[in-house]
Design a protein around this motif. Structure first.
Motif, PDB file in Angstrom:
ATOM      1  N   THR A 103     -13.944  10.871   1.151  1.00 33.70           N
ATOM      2  CA  THR A 103     -12.837  10.592   0.237  1.00 33.70           C
ATOM      3  C   THR A 103     -11.644   9.986   0.951  1.00 33.70           C
ATOM      4  N   SER A 104     -10.927   9.168   0.228  1.00 33.40           N
ATOM      5  CA  SER A 104      -9.667   8.649   0.746  1.00 33.40           C
ATOM      6  C   SER A 104      -8.504   9.233  -0.042  1.00 33.40           C
ATOM      7  N   ILE A 105      -8.824  10.068  -1.035  1.00 32.17           N
ATOM      8  CA  ILE A 105      -7.789  10.692  -1.854  1.00 32.17           C
ATOM      9  C   ILE A 105      -7.648  12.145  -1.428  1.00 32.17           C
ATOM     10  N   TRP A 106      -6.577  12.428  -0.711  1.00 30.25           N
ATOM     11  CA  TRP A 106      -6.314  13.778  -0.218  1.00 30.25           C
ATOM     12  C   TRP A 106      -5.087  14.338  -0.911  1.00 30.25           C
ATOM     13  N   ASN A 107      -5.162  15.592  -1.282  1.00 26.55           N
ATOM     14  CA  ASN A 107      -4.022  16.319  -1.859  1.00 26.55           C
ATOM     15  C   ASN A 107      -3.397  17.150  -0.746  1.00 26.55           C
ATOM     16  N   THR A 108      -2.091  17.200  -0.718  1.00 26.08           N
ATOM     17  CA  THR A 108      -1.381  17.948   0.316  1.00 26.08           C
ATOM     18  C   THR A 108      -0.838  19.246  -0.268  1.00 26.08           C
ATOM     19  N   LEU A 109      -1.024  20.346   0.455  1.00 29.20           N
ATOM     20  CA  LEU A 109      -0.438  21.619   0.029  1.00 29.20           C
ATOM     21  C   LEU A 109       1.078  21.481   0.029  1.00 29.20           C
ATOM     22  N   GLN A 110       1.709  22.015  -0.984  1.00 33.47           N
ATOM     23  CA  GLN A 110       3.159  21.911  -1.114  1.00 33.47           C
ATOM     24  C   GLN A 110       3.906  22.921  -0.255  1.00 33.47           C
TER      25      GLN A 110
END
Length: 182
Positions: A103-110
């Motif tokens: 994947t190139s779509i990563w979500n970052t923890l807030q």
């Protein structure tokens, strides 16, 4: 008939107050200031510990939801899906995607200050892509991979983890001593 004199007019003028009751001594002020300082230091340390626990708890919940999302998506799409986790630029990131793609779509923890504890994380480590992953097959079962991902702060406490604990895909959470490899 006696003349009425208001009570305020009968009191002593301010310049005639007894000097003993006119204020606080220097010693009293120093003692009160010291007590307030000690209480503030104790409260500040307790608040910072509470804040760290809340951040790690919120990050644990997000990781739990990412793993469950991968599991549910695998069942819905009837194919193998995975939840991937990594640290990038000091931030924990996660992605849910098919197992055969990067994947190139990563979500970052807030949550600031939360990191992955590699010493106690037992998910499959993909060294090629620098990530930890857990996969689920088309039935939502763990794809031969059991383990956990550990989250902590830069100080190493508190610890929170998310387990995939059975081949049927049971996902659970734990904290502190239960997150340490034995």
């Amino acid at each position: 008939m006696a003349e009425y004199i208001p009570i305020l007019a009968q009191s002593k003028p301010p310049h005639r107050l007894n000097r003993v009751t006119a204020g606080f001594t220097l010693v009293e002020m120093i003692v009160v200031t010291a007590i307030v300082g000690i209480l503030a230091a104790i409260a500040g340390a307790g608040f910072l510990g509470w804040l760290a626990r809340m951040r790690v708890n919120a990050a644990q919940y997000t990781v739990f939801q990412a793993i469950r999302e991968a599991q549910i998506t695998a069942k819905l799409r009837k194919s193998t899906w995975q939840a991937s986790f990594r640290e990038q630029n000091g931030k924990v990131q996660w992605a849910v995607h098919p197992d055969n793609s990067v994947t190139s779509i990563w979500n970052t923890l807030q949550q600031e200050g939360v990191k992955i504890d590699p010493a106690n994380t037992t998910f499959y480590k993909d060294n090629k892509n620098s990530l930890w992953r857990v996969q689920f097959n088309y039935k939502g079962h763990a794809n031969g991979q059991l383990g956990r991902i550990n989250l902590t702060t830069s100080t190493g406490t508190p610890k929170r983890c998310v387990f995939v604990s059975t081949l049927l895909g049971a996902v659970r959470t734990a904290g502190d001593d239960r997150c340490v490899k034995k």
